[in-house]
Design an enzyme around this catalytic site. Structure first.
Site, PDB file in Angstrom:
ATOM      1  N   THR A 218       1.194  -1.257  -0.283  1.00 53.00           N
ATOM      2  CA  THR A 218      -0.404   0.233   0.027  1.00 53.00           C
ATOM      3  C   THR A 218       0.696   1.189   0.163  1.00 53.00           C
ATOM      4  OG1 THR A 218      -2.115  -1.137   1.087  1.00 53.00           O
ATOM      5  CG2 THR A 218      -1.385   1.023   1.470  1.00 53.00           C
ATOM      6  N   ARG A 246     -13.932  -8.484  -0.513  1.00 50.40           N
ATOM      7  CA  ARG A 246     -13.510  -7.768   1.188  1.00 50.40           C
ATOM      8  C   ARG A 246     -12.456  -6.342   1.433  1.00 50.40           C
ATOM      9  NH1 ARG A 246      -7.838  -5.564   1.761  1.00 50.40           N
ATOM     10  NH2 ARG A 246      -7.146  -6.259   4.474  1.00 50.40           N
ATOM     11  N   GLY A 248     -10.439  -3.047   3.035  1.00 48.42           N
ATOM     12  CA  GLY A 248      -9.782  -3.305   4.664  1.00 48.42           C
ATOM     13  C   GLY A 248      -9.752  -1.933   4.837  1.00 48.42           C
ATOM     14  N   ASP A 249      -8.372  -1.821   6.533  1.00 52.50           N
ATOM     15  CA  ASP A 249      -7.983  -0.321   7.038  1.00 52.50           C
ATOM     16  C   ASP A 249      -8.001   0.825   5.938  1.00 52.50           C
ATOM     17  OD1 ASP A 249      -5.829  -1.882   6.246  1.00 52.50           O
ATOM     18  OD2 ASP A 249      -4.723  -0.820   7.362  1.00 52.50           O
ATOM     19  N   THR A 269      -0.260   1.246   6.775  1.00 52.59           N
ATOM     20  CA  THR A 269      -0.330  -0.410   5.910  1.00 52.59           C
ATOM     21  C   THR A 269       0.184  -1.554   6.654  1.00 52.59           C
ATOM     22  OG1 THR A 269       1.255  -1.248   3.735  1.00 52.59           O
ATOM     23  CG2 THR A 269       2.553   0.736   5.688  1.00 52.59           C
ATOM     24  N   GLY A 270      -0.302  -2.448   6.553  1.00 52.10           N
ATOM     25  CA  GLY A 270      -0.518  -3.805   6.707  1.00 52.10           C
ATOM     26  C   GLY A 270      -1.673  -4.768   7.164  1.00 52.10           C
ATOM     27  N   GLY A 272      -4.643  -5.035   7.011  1.00 51.82           N
ATOM     28  CA  GLY A 272      -5.982  -4.354   7.327  1.00 51.82           C
ATOM     29  C   GLY A 272      -6.847  -5.338   8.332  1.00 51.82           C
TER      30      GLY A 272
HETATM   31  N1  ASP Z   1      -3.846  -2.060   4.658  1.00 50.82           N
HETATM   32  C1  ASP Z   1      -3.716  -2.778   3.326  1.00 50.82           C
HETATM   33  C2  ASP Z   1      -5.133  -3.826   3.532  1.00 50.82           C
HETATM   34  O1  ASP Z   1      -5.362  -4.629   4.720  1.00 50.82           O
HETATM   35  C3  ASP Z   1      -3.076  -3.713   2.568  1.00 50.82           C
HETATM   36  C4  ASP Z   1      -1.824  -3.203   2.852  1.00 50.82           C
HETATM   37  O2  ASP Z   1      -1.292  -1.943   3.849  1.00 50.82           O
HETATM   38  O3  ASP Z   1      -0.662  -3.670   2.468  1.00 50.82           O
HETATM   39  O4  ASP Z   1      -6.074  -3.647   2.553  1.00 50.82           O
END
Ligand code: ASP
Length: 352
Positions: A218, A246, A248-249, A269-270, A272
């Site tokens: 991200t 789906r 995410g965050d 980022t991570g 989510g």
């Molecule tokens: N946070 C993002 C999600 O879960 C993915 C990412 O940050 O790489 O959609």
């Protein structure tokens, strides 16, 4: 004479009040304006995703490619701030540069869903007005962060999704592209590998924290402008091999993105699901607002303690209303860069 003066003052007061439109009242957050010390200060931080980013797994030329793109993105945002532009403009511009690059899991280089599509999520928040815009599951908008911006400034809503969001993008004259625009061989193969692993494990979930690192990448940006206003934005393709539309965050205000002039601007980022459950971006701001924590303390506690306890991993970037910056992550690496008002540039990928 006194009476005349009194009447004159009353007339002026009434006139001023009438000039104050409903919009002004609704968006006035002047109490939140950063204190005077930070007025001339400014700065910007970006990320390009957190995950198992290890030096030994990356060729020199790939490292170089990331460095060049991160530098281009942060300089694009920084020059807007240096010229007196707004934090919102800088955030949007820096994110556009990364959205247009196949290196990141965002727009051009977005990951593929289990159904072999690209579904894009993005959000942006203005720390001065606490106004925000977000989009989820869009498939044909070249720069989803621009659509999030349009939602923020040209709609009564905060979040739009799917077909409706795409219709709004067309109505606002945003650039629409064919789905092929988002195709990259590498991301397609990554989804195939994740799909095979998922099928072999007989799981319905697309993620596996130990093997599926293809979910990261991200992009995000936070900025403080010369007027003392903060802004944050995040744009992503989500997680590789995601199913069931789906989300995410990244498009969730308070989880993936948050900005408040009283405290801080954050982009996450991570993984989510955990950022949503931990309300990670807002939690950092709340610790600063209610507990008096510094940005450094709040970011460390949330990313190194709270998030792993929940079972999640990833990182955040943040800038507070004095221009202090953090790039905190609990993964092996995070693509990241920062630039302060003196133009001092820091670029990083690995832990140290
Ligand atoms: N946070 C993002 C999600 O879960 C993915 C990412 O940050 O790489 O959609």
């Amino acid at each position: 004479m006194k009476k005349v003066l009194f009447l004159f003052c009353c007339v002026i007061l009434i006139a001023c009040n009438e000039n104050r439109s409903t919009k002004d009242i609704a968006t006035d957050n002047s109490e939140n304006t950063a204190d005077k010390d930070s007025i001339q200060n400014f700065g910007i931080v970006i990320h390009g995703g957190a995950g198992t980013i290890l030096k030994e797994n990356m060729s020199d030329s790939l490292q170089q490619a990331y460095k060049i793109k991160l530098e281009e993105a942060i300089k694009a945002g920084h020059s807007i701030l240096a010229e007196g532009g707004t934090a919102v403009m800088a955030v949007q511009k820096a994110i556009n540069v990364m959205e247009d690059s196949p290196l990141f899991n965002s727009a051009r280089g977005a990951v593929f869903t289990n159904e072999e599509k690209n579904e894009l999520d993005a959000s942006i928040m203005d720390g001065n007005t606490l106004n925000a815009g977000a989009v989820a599951g869009v498939t044909n908008v070249k720069n989803p962060i621009n659509l999030a911006y349009e939602v923020m400034v040209n709609s009564e809503h905060v979040m739009l999704s799917g077909k409706g969001a795409e219709q709004f993008a067309s109505e606002r004259g945003l650039e629409i592209v064919e789905p092929e625009y988002f195709y990259t061989e590498e991301r397609y193969r990554a989804m195939e590998r994740a799909r095979e692993r998922m099928n072999a494990s007989n799981k319905t979930a697309y993620f596996d924290p130990y093997v599926n690192d293809e979910k990261f990448g991200t992009v995000g940006c936070v900025a403080l402008d010369k007027q003392g206003n903060l802004a944050a934005g995040t744009s992503t393709g989500g997680m590789s091999n995601k199913k069931y539309n789906r989300i995410g965050d990244s498009p969730i205000i308070g989880a993936g993105t948050y900005a408040n002039n009283k405290t801080v601007a954050i982009s996450s980022t991570g993984w989510g699901e955990f950022f949503i459950r931990g309300v990670i971006a807002y939690d950092i701001s709340a610790m600063m607002e209610y507990k008096g924590a510094t940005l450094k303390q709040a970011a460390a506690e949330v990313i190194q303690q709270k998030l792993p306890k929940l079972g999640g991993n990833g990182g955040i970037i943040g800038i507070d209303n004095k221009g202090n910056m953090v790039m905190e992550f609990n993964t092996a690496g995070m693509y990241r860069a920062s630039m302060n008002k003196n133009g001092t540039l820091n670029i990083g990928m690995f832990k140290n």
